[in-house]
Write a protein that holds these residues in place. Sequence first.
Motif, PDB file in Angstrom:
ATOM      1  N   ASN A  27       0.849  -1.176   0.000  1.00  0.00           N
ATOM      2  CA  ASN A  27       0.000   0.000   0.000  1.00  0.00           C
ATOM      3  C   ASN A  27       0.894   1.238   0.000  1.00  0.00           C
ATOM      4  O   ASN A  27       2.074   1.156   0.343  1.00  0.00           O
ATOM      5  CB  ASN A  27      -0.905   0.015   1.242  1.00  0.00           C
ATOM      6  CG  ASN A  27      -2.203   0.751   0.986  1.00  0.00           C
ATOM      7  OD1 ASN A  27      -2.291   1.563   0.067  1.00  0.00           O
ATOM      8  ND2 ASN A  27      -3.202   0.482   1.803  1.00  0.00           N
ATOM      9  N   ASP A  30       1.725   7.120   2.208  1.00  0.00           N
ATOM     10  CA  ASP A  30       1.291   8.465   2.577  1.00  0.00           C
ATOM     11  C   ASP A  30      -0.077   8.495   3.246  1.00  0.00           C
ATOM     12  O   ASP A  30      -0.498   9.551   3.725  1.00  0.00           O
ATOM     13  CB  ASP A  30       1.327   9.397   1.377  1.00  0.00           C
ATOM     14  CG  ASP A  30       0.412   8.965   0.250  1.00  0.00           C
ATOM     15  OD1 ASP A  30       0.337   9.693  -0.753  1.00  0.00           O
ATOM     16  OD2 ASP A  30      -0.219   7.900   0.365  1.00  0.00           O
ATOM     17  N   THR A  31      -0.761   7.369   3.300  1.00  0.00           N
ATOM     18  CA  THR A  31      -2.038   7.324   4.015  1.00  0.00           C
ATOM     19  C   THR A  31      -1.874   6.836   5.456  1.00  0.00           C
ATOM     20  O   THR A  31      -2.865   6.560   6.135  1.00  0.00           O
ATOM     21  CB  THR A  31      -3.042   6.419   3.288  1.00  0.00           C
ATOM     22  OG1 THR A  31      -2.476   5.103   3.166  1.00  0.00           O
ATOM     23  CG2 THR A  31      -3.355   6.952   1.904  1.00  0.00           C
ATOM     24  N   TYR A  32      -0.620   6.759   5.913  1.00  0.00           N
ATOM     25  CA  TYR A  32      -0.345   6.255   7.252  1.00  0.00           C
ATOM     26  C   TYR A  32       0.552   7.190   8.037  1.00  0.00           C
ATOM     27  O   TYR A  32       1.523   7.737   7.497  1.00  0.00           O
ATOM     28  CB  TYR A  32       0.347   4.890   7.182  1.00  0.00           C
ATOM     29  CG  TYR A  32      -0.470   3.806   6.525  1.00  0.00           C
ATOM     30  CD1 TYR A  32      -0.453   3.639   5.152  1.00  0.00           C
ATOM     31  CD2 TYR A  32      -1.246   2.937   7.293  1.00  0.00           C
ATOM     32  CE1 TYR A  32      -1.209   2.641   4.549  1.00  0.00           C
ATOM     33  CE2 TYR A  32      -1.986   1.934   6.694  1.00  0.00           C
ATOM     34  CZ  TYR A  32      -1.962   1.802   5.322  1.00  0.00           C
ATOM     35  OH  TYR A  32      -2.707   0.807   4.741  1.00  0.00           O
ATOM     36  N   ASN A  53       1.615  12.066   8.145  1.00  0.00           N
ATOM     37  CA  ASN A  53       1.584  11.608   6.761  1.00  0.00           C
ATOM     38  C   ASN A  53       2.469  12.442   5.832  1.00  0.00           C
ATOM     39  O   ASN A  53       3.208  11.890   5.014  1.00  0.00           O
ATOM     40  CB  ASN A  53       0.161  11.651   6.212  1.00  0.00           C
ATOM     41  CG  ASN A  53      -0.828  10.955   7.112  1.00  0.00           C
ATOM     42  OD1 ASN A  53      -1.134  11.420   8.203  1.00  0.00           O
ATOM     43  ND2 ASN A  53      -1.343   9.827   6.668  1.00  0.00           N
ATOM     44  N   ASN A  74       7.868   9.570   0.978  1.00  0.00           N
ATOM     45  CA  ASN A  74       6.669   8.858   0.525  1.00  0.00           C
ATOM     46  C   ASN A  74       6.833   8.325  -0.898  1.00  0.00           C
ATOM     47  O   ASN A  74       6.228   7.307  -1.245  1.00  0.00           O
ATOM     48  CB  ASN A  74       5.453   9.765   0.620  1.00  0.00           C
ATOM     49  CG  ASN A  74       5.009   9.980   2.065  1.00  0.00           C
ATOM     50  OD1 ASN A  74       5.296   9.170   2.952  1.00  0.00           O
ATOM     51  ND2 ASN A  74       4.319  11.078   2.313  1.00  0.00           N
ATOM     52  N   ASN A 100      -3.364   3.859  10.146  1.00  0.00           N
ATOM     53  CA  ASN A 100      -4.074   4.265   8.942  1.00  0.00           C
ATOM     54  C   ASN A 100      -4.849   5.558   9.164  1.00  0.00           C
ATOM     55  O   ASN A 100      -5.506   5.736  10.194  1.00  0.00           O
ATOM     56  CB  ASN A 100      -5.036   3.144   8.516  1.00  0.00           C
ATOM     57  CG  ASN A 100      -5.534   3.339   7.099  1.00  0.00           C
ATOM     58  OD1 ASN A 100      -5.008   4.161   6.357  1.00  0.00           O
ATOM     59  ND2 ASN A 100      -6.534   2.578   6.716  1.00  0.00           N
ATOM     60  N   ARG A 102      -5.192  10.061   7.981  1.00  0.00           N
ATOM     61  CA  ARG A 102      -4.437  11.301   7.820  1.00  0.00           C
ATOM     62  C   ARG A 102      -4.636  12.157   9.070  1.00  0.00           C
ATOM     63  O   ARG A 102      -5.753  12.470   9.445  1.00  0.00           O
ATOM     64  CB  ARG A 102      -4.893  12.053   6.578  1.00  0.00           C
ATOM     65  CG  ARG A 102      -4.627  11.281   5.290  1.00  0.00           C
ATOM     66  CD  ARG A 102      -4.924  12.092   4.047  1.00  0.00           C
ATOM     67  NE  ARG A 102      -4.673  11.315   2.838  1.00  0.00           N
ATOM     68  CZ  ARG A 102      -3.479  11.183   2.282  1.00  0.00           C
ATOM     69  NH1 ARG A 102      -2.430  11.764   2.821  1.00  0.00           N
ATOM     70  NH2 ARG A 102      -3.326  10.467   1.172  1.00  0.00           N
TER      71      ARG A 102
END
Length: 127
Positions: A27, A30-32, A53, A74, A100, A102
């Motif tokens: 995955n 940048d979403t974590y 993030n 990222n 998980n 933002r």
Amino acid sequence: QLQLVESGGGLAQPGGSLRLSCAAFGNTLDTYVIAWFRQAPGKEREGVSCITNSGAWTNYADSVKGRFTISRDNAKNTVYLQMNSLKPEDTAIYYCAARNGRFSLCATSREGSYGYWGPGNQVTVSS
């Protein structure tokens, strides 16, 4: 399913440096929010640092403030922990973990909020 793998640990002398990497697979990173934790022999796991993030906000444990720097790339799906002025008490297994979502802030006070963990990487500081 996000998978994390730490690397870069090993043996360092007191006062030396190491850079840990946390590579993410499965995955986009940048979403974590990403954090580093560590567990020394005979001690509970403790939070070391975290980064939001975008990388705009970071947080550090008092024991590493001014010596460790967390950063992320990222585009490379990788987070780093630069460790300088290492001390024997930094000896531990270091884990990266991901949360998980933002967020504009991060903290390591609640391990349970981090749902994804790497297997860990040993760091030993000894002369």
